[in-house]
Enzyme design. Structure first.
Site, PDB file in Angstrom:
ATOM      1  N   VAL A 147      37.540  82.559  69.565  1.00  0.00           N
ATOM      2  CA  VAL A 147      35.942  82.856  69.548  1.00  0.00           C
ATOM      3  C   VAL A 147      35.142  82.879  70.962  1.00  0.00           C
ATOM      4  CG1 VAL A 147      35.204  82.560  67.084  1.00  0.00           C
ATOM      5  CG2 VAL A 147      35.179  80.697  68.879  1.00  0.00           C
TER       6      VAL A 147
ATOM      7  N   SER B 274      40.667  79.034  69.341  1.00  0.00           N
ATOM      8  CA  SER B 274      41.582  79.132  68.363  1.00  0.00           C
ATOM      9  C   SER B 274      42.872  79.546  68.748  1.00  0.00           C
ATOM     10  CB  SER B 274      41.446  80.360  67.042  1.00  0.00           C
ATOM     11  OG  SER B 274      40.311  79.859  66.306  1.00  0.00           O
TER      12      SER B 274
ATOM     13  N   TYR C 231      40.792  68.367  66.107  1.00  0.00           N
ATOM     14  CA  TYR C 231      40.563  69.733  66.137  1.00  0.00           C
ATOM     15  C   TYR C 231      39.763  70.281  67.181  1.00  0.00           C
ATOM     16  CZ  TYR C 231      39.636  74.226  64.274  1.00  0.00           C
ATOM     17  OH  TYR C 231      39.379  75.649  64.162  1.00  0.00           O
TER      18      TYR C 231
ATOM     19  N   TYR D 170      43.396  87.315  62.650  1.00  0.00           N
ATOM     20  CA  TYR D 170      42.449  86.965  61.270  1.00  0.00           C
ATOM     21  C   TYR D 170      42.598  88.191  60.577  1.00  0.00           C
ATOM     22  CZ  TYR D 170      41.354  83.024  63.817  1.00  0.00           C
ATOM     23  OH  TYR D 170      41.355  81.885  64.588  1.00  0.00           O
TER      24      TYR D 170
ATOM     25  N   LYS E 213      45.793  76.919  68.153  1.00  0.00           N
ATOM     26  CA  LYS E 213      46.359  76.771  66.765  1.00  0.00           C
ATOM     27  C   LYS E 213      47.721  76.860  66.868  1.00  0.00           C
ATOM     28  CE  LYS E 213      41.927  77.591  64.177  1.00  0.00           C
ATOM     29  NZ  LYS E 213      41.233  78.640  63.728  1.00  0.00           N
TER      30      LYS E 213
END
Ligand code: DON
Length: 331
Positions: free
Chosen positions: A274, A77, A204, A256, A80
């Site tokens: 992750v 992530s 992605y 998050y 991103k």
């Protein structure tokens, strides 16, 4: 922490600082027994839960590294942040923000529920999966490789090399990511996607599967700390406005549904993945006392044992300790 005038760039002070960081890494090593290595992407389970490493790179060039520094891991992530940056460069900031909002969700990174129950006109932010997949759909190109070219070029410009794709992680993610497909179909139904669904998801999954190290994360963070400019060449790698926006998103949404706590207890922009990586950004700070890295720094952390939110447990504790010791908070 330190009295008097200190020149942090001398070998003696650097060694002294190194000893501190080594002690802190050893101390937080015990926290690697808590939490779990991610398993929803089967291959990520192969990571060693005991690993913990940190790399710190100052805008002034000073480097401190400690623990398991050489372990390659996939960016997940953390990508991103950088696909958002590339989309802003390729499509313009106002266009990107007309398609994806900048609001934290307070929910899990792979939540679909918020999109449906809150009847939003666009995904909440580029750092949760729904927003990130939408951002990926906006990247220019008609194959995954062409779509990722801008992302690769940005990484190469900052890191000085093109990090490899871990094909096993890509395949494992591609075969297992039912939830991301569900998010993709929902985005498709709502008319949010700008490229075909399969192409968007392939891109992605590939962007998440690029392999890096904590030294890479420290360098990426350092460039953001310096508002997108390479301090050694003064070249603008990321437009200042885009770099600042990326840091705002990292602070408000980067960890998050633990972003509020991270802002409260650590106080710097950060983004987790992750596989256990965290990139953190300590901008330059003006303080009247003597502390290391006053000119700002980037920090890369790796610790694959995660909490419920998907953030590295030992990594967060180590970052919190360092941020408090060195007064890195931006607040
Ligand atoms: O979307 C996924 O499932 C992953 N490839 C990326 C998720 C991720 O890293 C979330 N992190 N905490």
């Amino acid at each position: 922490m330190v009295q008097g005038i200190v020149n942090w760039n001398t070998q003696t002070t650097q060694k002294w600082l190194q000893n501190y960081v080594d002690d802190w890494v050893n101390f937080y090593q015990k926290n690697t027994n808590e939490g779990e290595v991610a398993s929803y992407i089967p291959i990520l389970q192969e990571a060693n839960q005991q690993h913990l490493g940190i790399s710190i790179l100052g805008i002034n060039g000073m480097e401190i590294r400690s623990g398991n520094v050489e372990i390659p891991f996939t960016i997940q992530s953390i990508s991103k942040v950088f696909t958002f940056i590339v989309a802003c460069i390729q499509r313009g900031v106002s266009y990107v923000l007309s398609k994806v909002d900048v609001e934290p969700t307070g929910g899990a990174f792979n939540s679909i529920m918020h999109l449906e129950t809150r009847q939003v006109k666009k995904p909440f932010n580029p750092l949760v999966n729904a927003g990130a997949i939408t951002i990926t759909s906006m990247l220019i190109g008609d194959t995954a490789e062409r779509k990722l070219e801008g992302f690769y070029q940005l990484l190469e410009k900052i890191l000085g090399y093109r990090p490899p794709l871990n094909i096993d992680v890509y395949q494992s993610e591609n075969e297992s990511s039912v939830r991301n497909r569900a998010i993709g179909y929902y985005l498709l139904e709502m008319g949010y996607l700008e490229s075909e669904l399969d192409l968007t998801l392939e891109t992605y999954f590939k962007q998440c599967s690029i392999e890096i190290t904590i030294d890479d994360l420290a360098r990426l963070g350092m460039i953001l700390a310096n508002d997108g400019e390479d301090p050694s060449t003064q070249e603008e790698i990321i437009p200042r406005q885009v770099a600042r926006l990326a840091k705002v998103l990292m602070l408000t949404c980067g960890m998050y549904d633990a972003s509020g706590k991270f802002a409260a207890y650590v106080g710097i922009p950060a983004k987790s993945g992750v596989s256990g990586g965290i990139v953190a950004v300590a901008p330059p700070r003006a303080r009247d006392h003597q502390l290391p890295f006053l000119d700002g720094c980037g920090i890369g952390v790796y610790g694959p044992a995660l909490d419920k939110q998907g953030n590295s447990i030992a990594g967060i504790r180590l970052l919190r300790h360092i941020a408090n010791q060195w007064d890195l908070s931006i607040f």
